[in-house]
Design an enzyme around this catalytic site. Sequence first.
Site, PDB file in Angstrom:
ATOM      1  N   SER A 146      52.700 -16.813  53.935  1.00  0.00           N
ATOM      2  CA  SER A 146      51.437 -17.488  53.601  1.00  0.00           C
ATOM      3  C   SER A 146      51.716 -18.988  53.527  1.00  0.00           C
ATOM      4  O   SER A 146      52.878 -19.393  53.379  1.00  0.00           O
ATOM      5  CB  SER A 146      50.965 -16.996  52.227  1.00  0.00           C
ATOM      6  OG  SER A 146      49.927 -17.798  51.722  1.00  0.00           O
ATOM      7  N   TYR A 159      52.282 -14.438  43.118  1.00  0.00           N
ATOM      8  CA  TYR A 159      51.979 -14.335  44.563  1.00  0.00           C
ATOM      9  C   TYR A 159      52.667 -15.459  45.333  1.00  0.00           C
ATOM     10  O   TYR A 159      53.324 -15.217  46.346  1.00  0.00           O
ATOM     11  CB  TYR A 159      50.458 -14.380  44.786  1.00  0.00           C
ATOM     12  CG  TYR A 159      50.117 -14.304  46.266  1.00  0.00           C
ATOM     13  CD1 TYR A 159      50.266 -13.114  46.972  1.00  0.00           C
ATOM     14  CD2 TYR A 159      49.666 -15.433  46.962  1.00  0.00           C
ATOM     15  CE1 TYR A 159      49.978 -13.040  48.336  1.00  0.00           C
ATOM     16  CE2 TYR A 159      49.372 -15.363  48.318  1.00  0.00           C
ATOM     17  CZ  TYR A 159      49.534 -14.159  48.997  1.00  0.00           C
ATOM     18  OH  TYR A 159      49.256 -14.100  50.351  1.00  0.00           O
TER      19      TYR A 159
HETATM   20  N1  LIG Z   1      43.690 -13.244  53.951  1.00  0.00           N
HETATM   21  C1  LIG Z   1      44.300 -14.340  53.564  1.00  0.00           C
HETATM   22  O1  LIG Z   1      43.644 -15.327  53.179  1.00  0.00           O
HETATM   23  C2  LIG Z   1      45.806 -14.424  53.633  1.00  0.00           C
HETATM   24  C3  LIG Z   1      46.390 -15.704  53.596  1.00  0.00           C
HETATM   25  C4  LIG Z   1      47.778 -15.798  53.658  1.00  0.00           C
HETATM   26  C5  LIG Z   1      48.555 -14.655  53.741  1.00  0.00           C
HETATM   27  N2  LIG Z   1      47.963 -13.431  53.768  1.00  0.00           N
HETATM   28  C6  LIG Z   1      48.834 -12.253  53.848  1.00  0.00           C
HETATM   29  O2  LIG Z   1      48.484 -11.501  54.980  1.00  0.00           O
HETATM   30  C7  LIG Z   1      48.858 -10.139  54.784  1.00  0.00           C
HETATM   31  C8  LIG Z   1      47.718  -9.243  55.193  1.00  0.00           C
HETATM   32  O3  LIG Z   1      46.637  -9.461  54.321  1.00  0.00           O
HETATM   33  P1  LIG Z   1      45.110  -9.408  54.775  1.00  0.00           P
HETATM   34  O4  LIG Z   1      44.560 -10.752  54.609  1.00  0.00           O
HETATM   35  O5  LIG Z   1      44.965  -8.717  56.070  1.00  0.00           O
HETATM   36  O6  LIG Z   1      44.545  -8.525  53.573  1.00  0.00           O
HETATM   37  P2  LIG Z   1      43.869  -7.086  53.519  1.00  0.00           P
HETATM   38  O7  LIG Z   1      42.668  -7.029  54.403  1.00  0.00           O
HETATM   39  O8  LIG Z   1      43.710  -6.807  52.064  1.00  0.00           O
HETATM   40  O9  LIG Z   1      44.976  -6.112  54.143  1.00  0.00           O
HETATM   41  C9  LIG Z   1      46.117  -5.717  53.410  1.00  0.00           C
HETATM   42  C10 LIG Z   1      46.742  -4.520  54.093  1.00  0.00           C
HETATM   43  O10 LIG Z   1      47.853  -4.090  53.307  1.00  0.00           O
HETATM   44  C11 LIG Z   1      47.673  -2.697  52.991  1.00  0.00           C
HETATM   45  N3  LIG Z   1      48.247  -2.394  51.684  1.00  0.00           N
HETATM   46  C12 LIG Z   1      47.862  -2.925  50.493  1.00  0.00           C
HETATM   47  N4  LIG Z   1      48.565  -2.358  49.502  1.00  0.00           N
HETATM   48  C13 LIG Z   1      49.413  -1.458  50.088  1.00  0.00           C
HETATM   49  C14 LIG Z   1      50.389  -0.567  49.591  1.00  0.00           C
HETATM   50  N5  LIG Z   1      50.644  -0.459  48.276  1.00  0.00           N
HETATM   51  N6  LIG Z   1      51.064   0.219  50.468  1.00  0.00           N
HETATM   52  C15 LIG Z   1      50.807   0.138  51.805  1.00  0.00           C
HETATM   53  N7  LIG Z   1      49.893  -0.694  52.330  1.00  0.00           N
HETATM   54  C16 LIG Z   1      49.213  -1.472  51.473  1.00  0.00           C
HETATM   55  C17 LIG Z   1      46.175  -2.488  53.028  1.00  0.00           C
HETATM   56  O11 LIG Z   1      45.822  -1.159  53.311  1.00  0.00           O
HETATM   57  P3  LIG Z   1      45.485  -0.040  52.207  1.00  0.00           P
HETATM   58  O12 LIG Z   1      44.612  -0.678  51.190  1.00  0.00           O
HETATM   59  O13 LIG Z   1      44.823   1.008  53.039  1.00  0.00           O
HETATM   60  O14 LIG Z   1      46.785   0.406  51.668  1.00  0.00           O
HETATM   61  C18 LIG Z   1      45.790  -3.355  54.214  1.00  0.00           C
HETATM   62  O15 LIG Z   1      46.022  -2.643  55.419  1.00  0.00           O
HETATM   63  C19 LIG Z   1      49.285 -10.032  53.317  1.00  0.00           C
HETATM   64  O16 LIG Z   1      50.697 -10.038  53.232  1.00  0.00           O
HETATM   65  C20 LIG Z   1      48.715 -11.289  52.691  1.00  0.00           C
HETATM   66  O17 LIG Z   1      49.464 -11.712  51.564  1.00  0.00           O
HETATM   67  C21 LIG Z   1      46.599 -13.290  53.725  1.00  0.00           C
END
Ligand SMILES: NC(=O)c1ccc[n+]([C@@H]2O[C@H](COP(=O)([O-])OP(=O)(O)OC[C@H]3O[C@@H](n4cnc5c(N)ncnc54)[C@H](OP(=O)(O)O)[C@@H]3O)[C@@H](O)[C@H]2O)c1
Length: 267
Positions: A146, A159
């Site tokens: 991130s 985080y």
């Molecule tokens: N969106 C942002 O603004 C942003 C910015 C910087 C970095 N990121 C990073 O990008 C990555 C993806 O996030 P996203 O934005 O796509 O968020 P998201 O839509 O919430 O997706 C998160 C994914 O992780 C899975 N997950 C969550 N808890 C889990 C667990 N205990 N075991 C297995 N799978 C799990 C979720 O699926 P289930 O709920 O089905 O398990 C989902 O597929 C993360 O590492 C996040 O920190 C996001």
Amino acid sequence: MADAKPGTGQTALVTGASGGIGLDLAECFARDGYDLVLTARSGDALAQAAERLARQHGVSATSIALDLGASGGGKRLAAQVAERGLTVDVLVNNAGYGHAGALTSSDLDTQLGMIDLNDRALVELTYLFWDGMLARKRGGVLNVASTASFQPGPLMAVYYASKAFVLSFSEALWEEARGTGVHVSCLCPGPTASKFRERAGTGKTRLAQVSTVMPSMDVAEQGYRGFAGNKRVVVTGARNAAIAWLAPLMPREMLLRMVRNIQSPAT
Ligand SMILES: NC(=O)c1ccc[n+]([C@@H]2O[C@H](COP(=O)([O-])OP(=O)(O)OC[C@H]3O[C@@H](n4cnc5c(N)ncnc54)[C@H](OP(=O)(O)O)[C@@H]3O)[C@@H](O)[C@H]2O)c1
């Protein structure tokens, strides 16, 4: 085969592939001919994603639903991959979550769970698949960190620290893999459209009021291209890249006050 795609004959395992950035990263790999192993907790969403990506891109896609944050989750996943006779060429460590607020604004399990999923499971899976990648001299690891990785994050301390770990770990492995044919990239997105904000509760912060949110497919495509080119760190978007470059150069206390300010609730 003259028209073979770059990923033909290889398999990419994508964590957190039930939606958001992970699902779009899986699509990028499938477009280039990689077979897929998709994992997250939501079995139905995963199965649907696997079926769609296999049909649209002519690859094979396997879904494995499990909680990677639970102790031993990575080992259980690797065992299920092995039981199916699959080899992981590329590991995409994308699953993660955040929690906005002061340290004790949530229960302890929520705070420790971020370390379990964002860091421990990521190391566990990398460890388990790393030697195979080195032996085959191809493939690699794409870790999703991130822009939070570049500075401490008052009011979202665990985080930010968990993502600083991902960046540090990834860069070290990039160097360890030098000359082996194995790629390591760390994707550092800024605010991205997904379910992340809902779970993290970041929607009420000042940052949410001022930030530009990128579509998750744009983030995934930049990450995929970066990984294909073995780019060490990929920060999505010019503004995010400028902030990531500037943050370590700023006086530390000024930086901490600024981050605290943007992580504070908007009034
Ligand atoms: N969106 C942002 O603004 C942003 C910015 C910087 C970095 N990121 C990073 O990008 C990555 C993806 O996030 P996203 O934005 O796509 O968020 P998201 O839509 O919430 O997706 C998160 C994914 O992780 C899975 N997950 C969550 N808890 C889990 C667990 N205990 N075991 C297995 N799978 C799990 C979720 O699926 P289930 O709920 O089905 O398990 C989902 O597929 C993360 O590492 C996040 O920190 C996001």
